[in-house]
Design a protein around this motif. Structure first.
Motif, PDB file in Angstrom:
ATOM      1  N   ASP B 922      36.503  35.776  59.421  1.00  0.00           N
ATOM      2  CA  ASP B 922      37.247  35.745  60.733  1.00  0.00           C
ATOM      3  C   ASP B 922      37.282  37.161  61.090  1.00  0.00           C
ATOM      4  O   ASP B 922      39.123  37.953  60.299  1.00  0.00           O
ATOM      5  CB  ASP B 922      37.981  34.360  61.446  1.00  0.00           C
ATOM      6  N   VAL B 923      37.259  38.226  61.761  1.00  0.00           N
ATOM      7  CA  VAL B 923      37.368  39.579  61.990  1.00  0.00           C
ATOM      8  C   VAL B 923      37.649  40.181  63.221  1.00  0.00           C
ATOM      9  O   VAL B 923      36.525  39.776  64.342  1.00  0.00           O
ATOM     10  CB  VAL B 923      35.863  40.869  61.316  1.00  0.00           C
ATOM     11  N   ARG B 924      39.210  40.944  63.107  1.00  0.00           N
ATOM     12  CA  ARG B 924      39.393  41.089  64.644  1.00  0.00           C
ATOM     13  C   ARG B 924      39.352  42.391  64.289  1.00  0.00           C
ATOM     14  O   ARG B 924      40.565  43.311  63.689  1.00  0.00           O
ATOM     15  CB  ARG B 924      40.400  41.025  65.319  1.00  0.00           C
ATOM     16  N   LYS B 925      38.960  43.955  65.246  1.00  0.00           N
ATOM     17  CA  LYS B 925      39.595  45.302  64.987  1.00  0.00           C
ATOM     18  C   LYS B 925      39.711  45.450  66.356  1.00  0.00           C
ATOM     19  O   LYS B 925      39.368  45.693  67.324  1.00  0.00           O
ATOM     20  CB  LYS B 925      37.840  46.300  65.299  1.00  0.00           C
ATOM     21  N   GLY B 926      41.314  46.374  66.325  1.00  0.00           N
ATOM     22  CA  GLY B 926      41.728  46.500  67.124  1.00  0.00           C
ATOM     23  C   GLY B 926      42.670  45.661  68.012  1.00  0.00           C
ATOM     24  O   GLY B 926      43.018  44.160  67.123  1.00  0.00           O
ATOM     25  N   GLY B 927      43.413  45.738  68.922  1.00  0.00           N
ATOM     26  CA  GLY B 927      44.277  44.779  69.735  1.00  0.00           C
ATOM     27  C   GLY B 927      45.595  44.885  68.802  1.00  0.00           C
ATOM     28  O   GLY B 927      46.008  44.760  68.406  1.00  0.00           O
ATOM     29  N   GLN B 928      46.440  45.909  70.449  1.00  0.00           N
ATOM     30  CA  GLN B 928      47.634  45.979  69.912  1.00  0.00           C
ATOM     31  C   GLN B 928      48.907  45.472  70.179  1.00  0.00           C
ATOM     32  O   GLN B 928      48.686  44.204  71.107  1.00  0.00           O
ATOM     33  CB  GLN B 928      48.092  47.397  70.150  1.00  0.00           C
ATOM     34  N   VAL B 929      49.815  44.982  68.892  1.00  0.00           N
ATOM     35  CA  VAL B 929      51.126  44.132  68.908  1.00  0.00           C
ATOM     36  C   VAL B 929      51.842  45.288  69.029  1.00  0.00           C
ATOM     37  O   VAL B 929      52.330  46.076  68.465  1.00  0.00           O
ATOM     38  CB  VAL B 929      50.817  42.925  67.488  1.00  0.00           C
ATOM     39  N   TRP B 930      53.301  44.592  69.633  1.00  0.00           N
ATOM     40  CA  TRP B 930      54.721  44.984  70.344  1.00  0.00           C
ATOM     41  C   TRP B 930      54.998  44.120  69.253  1.00  0.00           C
ATOM     42  O   TRP B 930      55.314  43.066  69.304  1.00  0.00           O
ATOM     43  CB  TRP B 930      54.626  44.780  71.331  1.00  0.00           C
ATOM     44  N   ASP B 931      55.366  44.455  68.262  1.00  0.00           N
ATOM     45  CA  ASP B 931      56.693  44.051  66.745  1.00  0.00           C
ATOM     46  C   ASP B 931      58.106  43.950  67.517  1.00  0.00           C
ATOM     47  O   ASP B 931      58.215  45.079  66.816  1.00  0.00           O
ATOM     48  CB  ASP B 931      55.849  44.774  65.827  1.00  0.00           C
ATOM     49  N   GLY B 932      57.843  43.499  68.794  1.00  0.00           N
ATOM     50  CA  GLY B 932      59.393  43.552  68.472  1.00  0.00           C
ATOM     51  C   GLY B 932      60.236  42.684  67.697  1.00  0.00           C
ATOM     52  O   GLY B 932      61.812  43.074  67.859  1.00  0.00           O
ATOM     53  N   THR B 933      59.754  41.953  67.451  1.00  0.00           N
ATOM     54  CA  THR B 933      60.684  41.395  65.959  1.00  0.00           C
ATOM     55  C   THR B 933      61.133  42.354  65.074  1.00  0.00           C
ATOM     56  O   THR B 933      62.534  42.599  64.963  1.00  0.00           O
ATOM     57  CB  THR B 933      59.912  40.609  65.310  1.00  0.00           C
ATOM     58  N   ARG B 934      60.339  43.250  64.938  1.00  0.00           N
ATOM     59  CA  ARG B 934      60.675  43.963  63.915  1.00  0.00           C
ATOM     60  C   ARG B 934      61.913  44.972  64.154  1.00  0.00           C
ATOM     61  O   ARG B 934      62.508  45.716  63.745  1.00  0.00           O
ATOM     62  CB  ARG B 934      59.506  45.385  63.439  1.00  0.00           C
ATOM     63  N   GLY B 935      61.553  45.287  65.577  1.00  0.00           N
ATOM     64  CA  GLY B 935      62.611  46.633  66.565  1.00  0.00           C
ATOM     65  C   GLY B 935      63.521  45.974  66.408  1.00  0.00           C
ATOM     66  O   GLY B 935      64.784  46.652  65.937  1.00  0.00           O
ATOM     67  N   VAL B 936      63.805  44.707  66.232  1.00  0.00           N
ATOM     68  CA  VAL B 936      65.083  44.082  67.140  1.00  0.00           C
ATOM     69  C   VAL B 936      66.134  44.396  65.044  1.00  0.00           C
ATOM     70  O   VAL B 936      67.220  44.016  65.487  1.00  0.00           O
ATOM     71  CB  VAL B 936      65.564  42.767  67.332  1.00  0.00           C
ATOM     72  N   LEU B 937      65.081  43.674  64.043  1.00  0.00           N
ATOM     73  CA  LEU B 937      65.711  43.544  62.862  1.00  0.00           C
ATOM     74  C   LEU B 937      66.360  45.090  62.653  1.00  0.00           C
ATOM     75  O   LEU B 937      66.746  45.137  61.920  1.00  0.00           O
ATOM     76  CB  LEU B 937      64.468  43.058  62.062  1.00  0.00           C
ATOM     77  N   ILE B 938      65.625  46.617  63.023  1.00  0.00           N
ATOM     78  CA  ILE B 938      65.782  47.023  62.872  1.00  0.00           C
ATOM     79  C   ILE B 938      67.213  47.456  63.028  1.00  0.00           C
ATOM     80  O   ILE B 938      68.263  48.394  62.841  1.00  0.00           O
ATOM     81  CB  ILE B 938      64.898  48.368  63.006  1.00  0.00           C
ATOM     82  N   THR B 939      67.130  47.175  64.650  1.00  0.00           N
ATOM     83  CA  THR B 939      69.111  47.341  65.196  1.00  0.00           C
ATOM     84  C   THR B 939      69.679  46.380  64.307  1.00  0.00           C
ATOM     85  O   THR B 939      70.835  47.069  64.552  1.00  0.00           O
ATOM     86  CB  THR B 939      68.751  46.909  66.459  1.00  0.00           C
ATOM     87  N   LYS B 940      69.635  45.292  63.929  1.00  0.00           N
ATOM     88  CA  LYS B 940      70.577  44.115  63.126  1.00  0.00           C
ATOM     89  C   LYS B 940      70.437  44.784  61.979  1.00  0.00           C
ATOM     90  O   LYS B 940      71.285  44.095  61.082  1.00  0.00           O
ATOM     91  CB  LYS B 940      69.671  43.089  63.931  1.00  0.00           C
ATOM     92  N   GLY B 941      69.643  45.452  62.088  1.00  0.00           N
ATOM     93  CA  GLY B 941      70.013  46.186  59.940  1.00  0.00           C
ATOM     94  C   GLY B 941      69.432  45.570  59.249  1.00  0.00           C
ATOM     95  O   GLY B 941      69.961  45.472  58.132  1.00  0.00           O
ATOM     96  N   VAL B 942      68.886  44.826  59.047  1.00  0.00           N
ATOM     97  CA  VAL B 942      68.781  43.328  58.224  1.00  0.00           C
ATOM     98  C   VAL B 942      66.870  43.352  58.314  1.00  0.00           C
ATOM     99  O   VAL B 942      66.177  43.357  56.881  1.00  0.00           O
ATOM    100  CB  VAL B 942      68.421  42.120  58.965  1.00  0.00           C
ATOM    101  N   SER B 943      66.032  45.142  59.097  1.00  0.00           N
ATOM    102  CA  SER B 943      65.220  44.769  58.589  1.00  0.00           C
ATOM    103  C   SER B 943      65.202  46.039  56.805  1.00  0.00           C
ATOM    104  O   SER B 943      66.010  46.822  57.037  1.00  0.00           O
ATOM    105  CB  SER B 943      63.733  46.155  59.446  1.00  0.00           C
ATOM    106  N   ALA B 944      64.181  45.570  56.036  1.00  0.00           N
ATOM    107  CA  ALA B 944      63.777  46.842  55.008  1.00  0.00           C
ATOM    108  C   ALA B 944      63.787  48.380  55.662  1.00  0.00           C
ATOM    109  O   ALA B 944      63.716  49.280  54.774  1.00  0.00           O
ATOM    110  CB  ALA B 944      62.878  46.302  53.916  1.00  0.00           C
ATOM    111  N   PHE B 945      63.381  47.812  56.350  1.00  0.00           N
ATOM    112  CA  PHE B 945      63.198  49.753  57.685  1.00  0.00           C
ATOM    113  C   PHE B 945      64.151  50.810  57.063  1.00  0.00           C
ATOM    114  O   PHE B 945      64.016  51.637  57.921  1.00  0.00           O
ATOM    115  CB  PHE B 945      62.084  49.943  58.868  1.00  0.00           C
TER     116      PHE B 945
END
Lengths: 451, 1087
Positions: B922-945
């Protein structure tokens, strides 16, 4: 060709189908009437709806955010951490601007007023007018210029009245309300038990209205040279007894009747978003102020358990506010003697004792300090005091930014009214259009740091 | 044991069939394809007598015609099976004789002769279709290995049909969207019709889509094992017969039925092992809870700690924990189905019972979904002219769910935010209170009330507070009366009724409400549908025949819901309303009726040109009084031009060719009671943070509702042209279908924002918005090898849809405030497909911005960008003097979750008619996702970013975020922005994190390639199978599902979606579980 027997069968079928074609299959009963919502409301019911909504305008998110900006609270985590740093946009106010007009706001007063007029109930009409003044005056405090003279007219793109004009209209409607409350005929029944604050008592409403008039005169002081003398005319008639202070009559249960601070911290799951602010804590500590433990539980870094109780009946318009306005306005109009008298009355009421207040500019500083402390939890009032006087001389939390001086208009209103300006004028909203920038703090402590 | 039960059940049926064989004729034989391979499941029958049977796995059949029906007449014996041309031969029925008749069927991949259900009681053959109807048959539904949700099983099965399953948790909904969304409200789900009865496929989470728990889309109640085929009416021309309910297409489900002949038994058992795939989610393991590099230390009882992990480096040797891995474990789903079917020449039946038990991928006892289904379908030939039938099904589903998403009790929210070195186990302390990482030493419940924390994930996983108990019956009566050879009546009367009981409770100490809370709701839904059609047919000559169908449809839908919320638990359990101090309750109900008529005429010319035209006249109680009835016309033409060229045998290089064109109109009804303006009894105010006030104070108040009703509402209307062709090549070794469509939807109902200042309302329902969808769909299959022992088929499907909102009645966009978050909110916006995400971006160059970004006056951003040495590239990130980007307060579209195109590749290899290997990519091209999880994990300082915090030269455009912001300009273009740990922390806590205002930085490309299915089936039909287990054959299948995902998406799963099919906006990732990777073993025993 279709033969005749075919035709007869088809005709029979058409008849069978037509038998089901009664109009009332699509109308009547729960098909035509909404079984979930009432279609009519009494004047009294609308009164209760608007009254409780006003508590939200004064006690919920805007009070918290402005309380943070006035450095009485501190945003600690999540969205409040960024609001603490003045990051706000068109969605920050979360529909509060629309709320001035929509359900629980002017629309329901406009539904209420004709009912009151029809019943020849001037007390009902008068209290409705006072609620209207309270709503629109607060709106002018928060947003500056507002649609008012053309509000609810249905006109496309209603014009924004200048903030000063809104305040003028607010004074007029409050005065009209006071006049109506002085009527005394058999039909002047008033909201009665539907008035959760005063049980429809016209005397209490009259006093609250005079204090509100004084409050809104004070807010115009930067552009209106007569503001202080006008306020002085109101305060003698204003609230004079804490027993009739205007409060949010919150209940222990159910949740949707509890104090907003309790809800925010508890059921809404926002505990930890906002804590006490060292600036106010230090101020109270340095003054040995007995209200420290009434306001805060410093160990928990938050409101005291008294004030965070679900049924804590937070004061929105008070006798102490009235006395402080009296003291400040008297001082500013060259009557320090009255200022001292009123200030002492205030101090006695809040349990301050000891030193006699100083004279001269130090007295003003002292009065302004007490106004700031007395405005606790009334974030909008503390913030308005700051905007008017640059007192206390707050240091912005972000050194490159100014303390915001108004909220952006809602996107919903901007989209539907070409007269509403876009928010794209920067992070720090423009100062109230007609107000000169503050140069020095009124408290005598130097160049204004946050404006 | 099963064998005994089956034998006992079957004995009586066998006796009956033997009895009817007295003096009868036994007809038997085999059915094979041209390569000599047996064709199992083929129907062999005598149409004139309505008697027949199906072939077994070896392609053999045998059935008896009772003696009293055999009068020496000559009649047709027909064999048909999906994928092959049906063939009929004349046979003479003489009492007492046996007949042997075998069939060799020619491959017919385009299924030209198959009967296709076209809706509302109408059928045609596929060759005559002027529209696209994709049929998904039972074998590919079974292969999808999602016995718990038929909609999930449709993923990658038909072009232009986008299926997105909410998550891998039990009971998760699946969203299905056909050719883009046709509306801007609701969720654009198609109408589901089972055996002619419209059924409910709503999705309703217990307390709201952002939080709460997963929730089932109600079509998932249907047991996929009962399904014979699914026909998807995609375009308006196909779906117009359903009028104002069909703008998003129609999914027609046909369930299995019995065939006369020996009673057949099938027992299928499937075990599925699920694991989550953690995708590219990366958490840091180096830094402890704390601030500015100082580790937070708990000072004793009731200590409150920061929610962030900006502490010191974790000392070497200190254990760190896998906060993703520890909350998931292998899930196990078992699915058992027993079917019994058979009958005689007058009566046939199909009965089945199914049990699906799903133990989910989340640790703990409260992640379950169980379903029991029963179906009985029977019909009886009363006379040669009258057939009656009944169809009864019962469903019982029970779910234990786990709180999810944006919710302080959400399991992933608490788990992923936990500092790496905090052990979430044990989750209870010595006082029996939960141990959240922000409040690790609580002493009593009151101390927790104002503490502020997220629930310990294991506390959530062990909460029994989220339940659903649901039961449903869908039953119908149908009759077919053919008074003469030219006239046929069809009638169905059916009811879909369910009762849905929910519990969503927060136990004592829950972060959302430490004193506890209980929400209970009971909802019932009833839909009754009456459908009557009469079809007259007439052949004017061999080359010109016509039909006319007239029909009537009456429908009634009633919903009722009563709910109560109790607050403050008296005792820790039970989680029941009477165990709470105070309760508030509410009720809602609705009733809607439909009264409609339809007519359809067809004309066939020279067996190659087929015309269809029809109209439906809809009356809905939800239409405004001034627009009570509306017409939905359609017309189509199909021309089998290869027939005109004389190639009726479908051979040669171009073995078949058909061109088709169609036009149709469909609609969508207004929301119930949308015509009415009324007062609200509950809400006067609610801030975005959840504090609210209601009107019930004192003697109780009322306030105006925010939205203004509109008495003139009419249905939304989609007008769609589609055209295309179906082609067969090389003796039908290859086939190609191409379809292009253009669908414009007007009169779309939106909550038009109105000026509250001008009207006192914030919105009004109005017709008048407009959008369009246009696209192409392509199906291409090749069968390179077709021999008696080897059959290999490969196929591909491609679909591209471009949607665009063309008018919003003057508004620029409509936000869906319940779908998403401040900073990333779902919307429909002019110029974009429905459901794009809005939010803020950083200030960028080339946008013509005039901003006062530092409080010193309005500045021309582009001029400042141009002053950068080397100039700027449009879209370059504007950096302030301190080297940091600055939030632009302007709200704009930041993501489009709608894919650019979707493709899939399938292959199936069958060897020796025993072993089948198949796969689906199954191939899906395009279709953006808001990765709100990553955003908050960054805020919380637990994301590897946030691992960059240790660096001292953080500079945009040089060494930080260069992947998402390759170009920078502005005064700080060459300034190091971050030199200290504290600076990094400040950045991540504010503008650089998920709680800042800039949602754009967490928008990611959601493209993926998924190995959706890999399946190996082996059929055992040797004699020893029968001797050993008493069954004639056994199929053993191994299937892998979602075996691998190739994606650049940085979160758990680009396909997962927070609100499931409850949201119009897809592409929102906020602490929701990913889909699971599954391994399936199944065995199917047939007799």
């Amino acid at each position: 060709m279709i033969n005749s027997s075919k035709f007869r069968l088809l005709a029979a079928l058409a008849l069978i189908s037509a038998a089901g074609c009664k109009g009332d299959f699509l109308t009547g009963g729960d098909l035509s009437n909404d079984p979930n919502r009432p279609g009519v409301a009494s004047a009294q019911q609308l009164f209760t709806g608007v009254q409780s909504n006003l508590w939200a305008l004064w006690g919920s998110d805007l009070a918290r955010v402005t309380g943070m900006w006035a450095q009485q609270f501190q945003g600690i985590i999540s969205q409040y951490a960024t609001l603490e740093q003045y990051a706000h946009d068109e969605t920050t106010t979360g529909g509060f601007q629309q709320g001035l007009y929509s359900g629980g706001g002017l629309i329901d007063l406009s539904n209420l007023d004709p009912l009151a007029v029809k019943a020849n109930d001037k007390h009902m009409l008068g209290t409705s007018q006072i609620l209207e003044g309270a709503i629109m005056g607060t709106g002018a405090d928060l947003f500056g210029d507002l649609v008012y003279s053309q509000a609810l007219t249905g006109k496309p793109n209603p014009v924004l009245d200048k903030q000063a004009a809104v305040y003028d209209s607010v004074q007029k409607i409050l005065s009209a309300g006071i006049t109506n409350l002085q009527s005394n005929t058999a039909t002047d029944i008033g909201p009665g038990a539907y008035d959760l604050n005063y049980g429809g008592d016209p005397a209490a409403w009259t006093r609250a209205a005079h204090t509100l008039k004084a409050r809104f005169y004070m807010h115009t002081a930067k552009t209106n040279a007569n503001a202080y003398s006008l306020a002085l005319q109101e305060v003698p008639l204003g609230l004079n007894d804490p027993a009739i202070d205007y409060k949010g009559v919150f209940q222990a249960v159910p949740q949707a009747e509890t104090n907003f601070y309790f809800q925010f911290n508890g059921p809404a799951g926002r505990g930890g978003y906002m804590g006490d602010n060292p600036f106010l804590i230090n101020l109270l500590v340095s003054r040995n102020d007995p209200r420290l433990n009434d306001y805060f539980d410093t160990a928990a870094n938050y409101l005291s358990s008294t004030r965070n109780a679900p049924n804590y009946q937070q004061t929105f318009v008070s006798t102490t506010e009235n006395l402080l306005i009296w003291a400040e306005a008297a001082f500013r109009t060259g009557d320090p003697a009255t200022a001292i008298v009123k200030f002492q009355q205030y101090r006695a009421l809040v349990g301050l004792s000891g030193n006699i207040p100083p004279a001269g500019p130090a007295l003003l500083t002292e009065i302004l300090t007490e106004e700031y402390i007395n405005d606790f939890q009334l974030g909008e009032e503390a913030w308005n005091l700051y905007k008017r006087t640059c007192f206390p001389n707050l240091v912005p939390t972000v050194s490159t930014l100014k303390i915001p001086r108004r909220f952006y208009y809602d996107t919903g209103e901007r989209q539907t009214n070409t007269n509403i300006p876009a928010a794209g004028s920067g992070i720090n909203a423009a100062f109230n259009q007609d107000d000169p920038a503050a140069v020095n703090s009124d408290g005598g402590n130097g160049v204004c740091a946050g404006q | 044991m099963w064998k005994r039960i089956l034998l006992a059940v079957g004995t009586s049926a066998l006796v009956a069939s033997v009895a009817s064989a007295q003096g009868g004729i036994t007809i038997s034989g085999t059915v094979t394809n041209e390569a000599g391979a047996p064709l199992p499941g083929a129907t062999v029958f005598i149409p004139s007598l309505n008697v027949g049977t199906q072939t077994n796995d070896r392609g053999q059949y045998s059935f008896v015609v009772s003696g009293n029906r055999a009068a020496g007449q000559t009649t047709q014996l027909t064999a048909r099976v999906i994928g092959y041309s049906a063939r009929s031969v004349p046979v003479t029925l003489t009492q007492g004789q046996s007949l042997s008749q075998s069939f060799v069927l020619a491959s017919n991949p385009l299924r030209l002769g198959d009967v296709v259900v076209t809706g509302a009681g109408t059928t045609t053959t596929r060759e005559k279709l002027g529209v696209t109807i994709n049929t998904v048959d039972s074998s590919s539904i079974r292969r999808a290995a999602t016995p718990e949700n038929i909609v999930s099983a449709l993923a990658a099965k038909a072009p232009g049909v986008e299926v997105r399953t909410q998550s891998g948790e039990p009971g998760a909904s699946a969203d299905i969207k056909i050719r883009g969304g046709a509306s801007l409200s609701g969720t654009n789900q198609p109408l589901f019709v089972v055996d002619g009865i419209p059924i409910d496929n709503s999705t309703s989470s217990t307390t709201g889509g952002d939080g709460s728990t997963v929730s089932v889309n109600r079509a998932a109640d249907i047991n996929p094992a009962d399904i014979e085929s699914v026909d998807i009416l995609k375009g308006s021309a196909a779906a117009a017969i359903y009028g104002a309910r069909a703008a998003n297409g129609v999914v027609l489900i046909t369930t299995r039925r019995g065939h006369s002949g020996p009673t057949r038994y099938t027992y299928s058992s499937e075990l599925r092992f699920d694991r989550i795939d953690r995708g590219n989610l990366q958490l840091q393991t180096d830094y402890a809870q704390g601030s500015n590099g100082n580790t937070a230390v708990c000072g004793g009882p009731d200590c409150a700690l920061t929610s962030n992990s900006y502490g010191a480096k974790i000392a070497a040797g200190t254990p760190v924990y896998d906060h993703v891995g520890e909350i998931y474990h292998p899930g196990l789903t078992s699915d058992n189905v027993l079917t019994v079917s058979g009958g005689n020449d007058a009566t046939t039946f199909y009965a089945s019972g199914g049990l699906t038990a799903q133990n989910g991928v989340l640790v703990g006892p409260d992640n379950k979904y169980n379903r029991a289904t029963v179906r009985l379908k029977a019909d009886h030939q009363v006379s040669s002219k009258l057939r009656v039938g009944g169809n009864f099904s019962f469903y019982d589903t029970r779910g234990n769910y786990v709180q999810k998403g944006s919710n302080v009790s959400g399991v992933l929210l608490g788990a992923l935010r936990t500092p790496p070195n905090f052990n979430n186990l044990p989750y209870l302390n010595q006082f029996g209170l939960q141990r959240p990482y922000r409040f690790p030493n609580p002493t009593d419940v009151p101390s927790m009330e104002n503490a502020g924390y997220y629930d310990n994930p294991f506390f959530v996983l062990n909460s029994p507070g989220n339940r659903s108990e649901f039961n449903r019956t869908i039953s119908s009566f149908d009759a077919a009366y053919d008074p003469s050879d030219w006239l046929a009546f069809k009638y169905t009367l059916g009811a879909d009724q369910y009762a849905d009981g929910r519990l969503e409770a927060l136990p004592l100490t829950s972060a959302g409400n430490a004193p506890g809370q209980v929400f209970r709701s009971d909802a019932t839904q009833l839909q009754i549908d009456h459908n009557l059609t009469a079809t007259a047919s007439h052949s004017f000559s061999d080359n010109f025949s016509t039909t006319l169908t007239l029909g009537q449809n009456l429908n009634s839908r009633r919903n009722r819901q009563i709910s109560s919320t109790g607050t403050q638990l008296i005792a820790a359990s039970p989680l029941a309303l009477q165990n709470t101090v105070s309760q508030t309750s509410g009720e809602s109900k609705s009733l809607a009726h439909i009264s409609s008529y339809f007519a359809q005429a067809t004309a066939d010319f020279y067996n190659q040109l087929y015309l269809t035209a029809g109209i439906r006249n809809d009356g809905f109680s939800t239409f405004g009084a001034s627009n009570r009835r509306n017409n939905f016309p359609k017309a189509s033409i199909a021309w089998s031009f290869t027939n005109a060229l004389g190639n009726t045998e479908q051979r040669g290089i171009l073995s078949f060719g058909k061109l088709r064109a169609a036009y149709g109109e469909t609609g969508k009804e207004p929301p119930v009671y949308g015509t009415i303006t009324a007062f609200s009894t509950t809400s006067t105010f609610g801030s975005g943070y959840g504090d609210a006030i209601n009107t019930l104070f004192g003697p109780a108040g009322l306030v105006s509702s925010l939205s203004l009703g509109n008495g003139n509402l009419r249905p939304e209307r989609s007008r769609e042209f589609e055209f295309g062709g179906d082609f067969g090549f090389f003796n039908q070794r290859a086939d190609l279908s191409v379809t292009a469509y253009h669908k414009r939807t007007s009169d779309v109902i939106i909550q038009v924002p109105v000026s509250a200042a001008a009207t006192g309302y914030t919105a009004q329902l109005e017709n008048g918005a407009q959008l369009k969808n246009q696209g192409v769909e392509l199906v291409f299959n090749v069968r390179p090898i077709q021999t008696a022992n080897v059959a290999w088929e490969i196929g591909t499907q491609y679909a591209h849809n471009k949607g665009a909102v063309e008018s919003l009645l003057g508004a620029q966009f409509i936000p869906y405030n319940n779908e998403g978050f401040t900073g990333a909110i779902g919307s429909s916006t002019l110029g974009f497909a429905p459901g794009v995400i809005r939010g803020s971006d950083f200030i960028r160059c080339g946008r013509g911005l005039q901003l006062d970004y530092d409080g010193t006056g309005v500045k021309d951003i582009d001029a400042l960008c141009a002053a950068t040495p080397g100039g700027y590239k449009p879209g370059a990130l504007f950096l302030g003097a301190n080297g940091q980007p600055i939030p632009d307060p302007t709200d704009r579209v930041i993501a489009d979750p709608n894919p650019k195109y979707a493709m899939n590749f399938s292959s199936s290899l069958k060897l020796w008619n025993k072993l089948t290997l198949s796969g689906l990519l199954d191939v899906r091209k395009g279709g953006q996702v808001w990765d709100g999880t990553r955003g908050v994990l960054i805020t919380k300082g637990v994301s590897a970013f946030t691992d960059v915090r240790g660096t001292t030269n953080g500079q945009f455009g040089k060494n930080f975020y260069t992947d998402i912001y390759p170009n920078v300009a502005g005064p700080g273009y060459n300034t190091v922005a971050f030199t200290t740990y504290a600076q990094w922390q400040t950045w991540f806590l504010n503008n650089g994190g998920g709680f800042g205002t800039v949602g754009q930085q967490f928008i990611e490309d959601g493209s993926f390639v998924k190995l959706r299915e890999l399946s190996l089936t082996y059929t055992l039909d040797q004699a020893w199978v029968h001797n050993l287990v008493g069954f004639t054959s056994a199929d053993i299948r191994f299937t892998g599902k979602n075996l691998h995902t190739w994606t650049k998406y940085k979160g758990l799963d680009p396909e997962a979606n927070l609100g499931g099919s409850e949201f119009l906006t897809q592409g929102i990732d906020y602490f929701n579980s990913p889909q699971s990777r599954s391994f399936v073993v199944s065995i199917s025993l047939n007799r």
